[in-house]
Scaffold this motif. Structure first.
Motif, PDB file in Angstrom:
ATOM      1  N   GLN A 124       0.838  -1.190   0.000  1.00 38.91           N
ATOM      2  CA  GLN A 124       0.000   0.000   0.000  1.00 38.91           C
ATOM      3  C   GLN A 124       0.883   1.254   0.000  1.00 38.91           C
TER       4      GLN A 124
ATOM      5  N   ASP B  31       1.318   4.930   1.027  1.00 38.85           N
ATOM      6  CA  ASP B  31       0.880   6.077   1.805  1.00 38.85           C
ATOM      7  C   ASP B  31       2.036   7.058   1.811  1.00 38.85           C
TER       8      ASP B  31
ATOM      9  N   ARG C 193       5.300   6.201   3.989  1.00 40.55           N
ATOM     10  CA  ARG C 193       6.061   5.068   3.453  1.00 40.55           C
ATOM     11  C   ARG C 193       6.721   5.445   2.118  1.00 40.55           C
ATOM     12  N   HIS C 194       5.962   6.165   1.300  1.00 43.64           N
ATOM     13  CA  HIS C 194       6.475   6.575  -0.008  1.00 43.64           C
ATOM     14  C   HIS C 194       7.685   7.504   0.148  1.00 43.64           C
TER      15      HIS C 194
END
Length: 166
Positions: free
Chosen positions: A72, A74, A77-78
């Motif tokens: 995923q 977000d 995290r990105h």
């Protein structure tokens, strides 16, 4: 004939191959590799049909949800992943890759704004007075770039008296 209470190894292998190779292998290829050698296309169809194989379909859904959670995207995290890529690139001396990763981080963080300015105007639609006013404004706005000394410019009356001929 009742529904099976649990998945067989072949069914589990099919589901895992299908989900983990999404876009790289067809469903019939996954069925063949899972052990459905005689009619892999039909087996793949039946295994993905919730009326025929509800447990397999459920397992495929669970695997897909796991993958979505794992990968995923977000913002935190990105940005962290881009920072890691930037740092790795810098360690290797790949400055272009490091800069690109940092720019991508800035864009994701909202530090850059892509702007496109579309001006629509047509000089043909302007009156002579509007054109003169526009030219005077351009000269005034850029007087430090455009140097027109009195000796070089001709007065309006001189231009009218000596028209340029083609």
């Amino acid at each position: 004939m009742g529904l099976p209470r649990q998945l067989t190894e072949k069914q589990m292998k099919f589901a895992e191959l299908l989900v983990y190779n999404e876009g790289r292998k067809s469903a019939s290829e996954c069925a063949y590799e899972a052990g459905y050698k005689t009619r892999p296309r039909q087996a793949a169809s039946e295994l993905r049909n919730p009326r025929i194989s509800p447990l397999v379909v459920q397992y495929i859904g669970e695997l897909r949800r796991e993958i979505q959670e794992k990968y995923q995207v977000d913002l935190g995290r990105h940005l962290g992943e881009l920072a890691k890529l930037r740092d790795d690139a810098m360690k290797k001396g790949a400055w272009s890759a490091a800069i690109n990763a940092e720019v991508a981080r800035g864009k994701a963080g909202g530090l850059y704004v892509d702007q496109k300015l579309i001006l629509s105007g047509n000089l043909d639609n302007m009156s002579e007075k509007e054109l003169e006013a526009k030219m005077a404004k351009i000269l005034d706005d850029h007087k430090n770039l455009i140097d027109i000394s009195p000796e070089e410019s001709q007065s309006k009356s001189e231009i009218e008296q000596h028209p340029v001929s083609d």
